[in-house]
Design an enzyme around this catalytic site. Structure first.
Site, PDB file in Angstrom:
ATOM      1  N   LYS A 228      33.835  34.501  38.504  1.00  0.00           N
ATOM      2  CA  LYS A 228      33.815  35.697  39.420  1.00  0.00           C
ATOM      3  C   LYS A 228      33.766  36.838  38.759  1.00  0.00           C
ATOM      4  O   LYS A 228      32.983  38.118  40.035  1.00  0.00           O
ATOM      5  CB  LYS A 228      35.699  35.291  40.078  1.00  0.00           C
ATOM      6  CG  LYS A 228      36.334  35.668  39.273  1.00  0.00           C
ATOM      7  CD  LYS A 228      37.587  36.208  39.789  1.00  0.00           C
ATOM      8  CE  LYS A 228      39.229  36.411  38.548  1.00  0.00           C
ATOM      9  NZ  LYS A 228      39.046  34.939  37.744  1.00  0.00           N
ATOM     10  N   ARG A 229      32.695  37.111  37.515  1.00  0.00           N
ATOM     11  CA  ARG A 229      32.751  38.471  37.194  1.00  0.00           C
ATOM     12  C   ARG A 229      31.082  38.472  37.260  1.00  0.00           C
ATOM     13  O   ARG A 229      30.784  39.415  36.884  1.00  0.00           O
ATOM     14  CB  ARG A 229      33.485  38.470  35.577  1.00  0.00           C
ATOM     15  CG  ARG A 229      35.256  38.693  35.678  1.00  0.00           C
ATOM     16  CD  ARG A 229      35.086  38.431  34.482  1.00  0.00           C
ATOM     17  NE  ARG A 229      35.073  37.850  33.752  1.00  0.00           N
ATOM     18  CZ  ARG A 229      35.668  37.192  33.953  1.00  0.00           C
ATOM     19  NH1 ARG A 229      37.043  36.605  34.114  1.00  0.00           N
ATOM     20  NH2 ARG A 229      35.819  35.601  33.437  1.00  0.00           N
TER      21      ARG A 229
END
Ligand code: GLU
Length: 454
Positions: A228-229
């Protein structure tokens, strides 16, 4: 209606990323393809992480992508509650079944699941200790994507933690049984859990569902799974950047699946029709934001101008490019020119801001490049009187006037184009020049050239 029942079982974390969206989409597609039921079950037993906000992000992302669920939060259904945290009574009843069958025991305050088989002690390198192991009959998983996978569990595992909260493997299986799930479609990272799950299904005397473990999505560059980063990982970002949900959904469907022909742009009806397990790739797929943008641009080009304007307006407004009082005809003419150039709606303020704002930035590189050929001020000062005579101020008339002027000067007409574009837009590229000048209109164009010359 078929008997197929699939579920998307996220643990909301506050992000709805490409990987989760892909799992949700594949389940949804399989349900729609088979005429089955798509269940949304929220696995929210980790109270610390599962906030209302996290749930909102998830539901909004799913709705934006058009992944409607047949059973779950907000819509209900016969197999609720659909929040795992509210299913304690069901979990307790299933725990009792295991107790009654002699398949549990307590140790160190936790409740363990007891494997069947011969017990022995062995040194475990990872734990650096002697541990009790069990010689079990290997579990065979006939995975719809991975094929035959065989694995033997060799250690009992915790099903209720010391603090009384149920462990993931236990409630995941219990809820799949209680909700009569027929197919479990989920990320490959869960393949290693599946033998535990099958052991539990067997202990309950229930036939396990069909498993389909879908390959990982690798990040844009280098090895490793997309997280998700990583840039471009969050669905909500595409929404706020004005991407079209249909384009994003189409792109995600291609992450790990393909229609077995070279096509990439498929409408959702076709995807539903073609989607099935044999089409799911075994190999990992790689996220490619350029491809997503290109697909989005294709979808954008297909919109009629009214829809395009409807979507573009709030982004232009927010960027301060237009106000409430914008001239509707002018807005639509500008967007007609810019639509074919737009890869995503969020590029529009930069792409067409100068049509609306008189103090548009002048791109320095372009300025330097143009000045190398001829002094643009001199060139435009010379052509300006001819442009002032153009009436009506149309692309055709401008062309005729520029040609006549160029011929009289012993010049090629294109010699004037870069300077004209630069003076009126500050840029080196954009829509076709003469239609662009026509849309800008006589007053604006002449004023901009005059200002540039001065
Ligand atoms: N809550 C689990 C997850 O988000 C569900 C896994 C599954 O689909 O079985 O990974």
């Amino acid at each position: 209606m078929s008997d197929v029942r699939v579920r998307f079982a996220p643990s909301p974390t506050g992000f709805f990323h490409i990987g989760s969206a892909r799992t949700a989409l594949f389940n949804w597609l399989y349900a729609r393809h088979t005429g089955g039921t798509f269940v949304l079950r929220i696995e929210d037993t980790d109270r610390a992480r599962n906030t209302d906000e996290a749930l909102r992000v998830l539901l909004e992302g799913m709705r934006w992508l058009g992944l409607d669920w047949d059973e779950g939060p907000d819509v209900g259904g016969d197999f609720g509650p659909y929040f795992q945290s509210q299913r304690q009574a069901i979990h307790d009843a299933y725990l009792k079944k295991l107790d009654d069958a002699g398949r549990t025991y307590e140790k160190d305050g936790a409740i363990w699941f007891k494997l069947e088989g011969e017990r022995y002690t062995a040194y475990d390198k990872f734990l650096e200790a002697e541990v009790e192991k069990v010689k079990t009959k290997p579990v065979v998983i006939d995975d719809a994507v991975r094929g035959r996978v065989e694995r033997a569990e060799e250690r009992d595992f915790v099903i209720v933690r010391k603090d009384g909260s149920p462990a993931f493997h236990f409630v995941n299986v219990v809820d799949d049984i209680a909700m009569q799930i027929t197919h479990v479609i989920r990320g490959e990272d869960h393949l290693s859990n599946t033998s535990k799950h099958v052991e539990l299904f067997n202990a309950f005397g229930v036939e396990p569902p069909k498993f389909a473990h879908i390959p990982l999505i690798l990040k844009e560059q280098g090895p490793g799974k997309m997280s998700k980063r990583d840039k471009g990982a969050l669905i909500e970002e595409y929404e706020s950047r004005g991407f079209l949900a249909a384009a994003v959904r189409n792109y995600i469907s291609l992450l790990g699946w393909n229609p077995k022909d070279e096509r990439e742009k498929l409408d959702i009806g076709e995807i539903i029709e073609l989607f099935d397990f044999p089409g799911i790739n075994r190999g990992n797929s790689r996220f490619d934001e350029r491809k997503l943008s290109a697909l989005n641009a294709e979808y954008l080009r297909e919109l009629n101008i009214e829809s395009f304007t409807f979507l573009a307006r709030p982004l232009l407004n927010e960027a301060g490019v237009i106000g409430e009082a914008v001239d509707e005809d002018y807005l639509q003419s500008v967007l007609t020119l810019c639509q074919p150039k737009a890869r995503s709606l969020d590029t529009l303020p930069e792409l067409c801001g100068y049509f609306f704002l008189d103090d548009y930035p002048m791109d320095e590189k372009t300025g330097t490049k143009i000045a190398k050929k001829a002094d643009p001020k001199a060139l435009l000062g010379e052509v300006l009187p001819s442009l002032k005579n153009v009436e009506p101020f149309t692309a055709d008339n401008l062309k005729a006037a520029l040609e006549a002027h160029a011929e009289a000067q012993g010049q090629k007409v294109f010699a004037y184009f870069p300077a004209l574009r630069y003076a009126t837009s500050g840029q080196g590229g954009g829509p076709d020049l003469l239609p662009m000048l026509e849309v800008m209109g006589r007053e604006r164009v002449l004023a901009r050239i005059q200002k540039f010359v001065d």
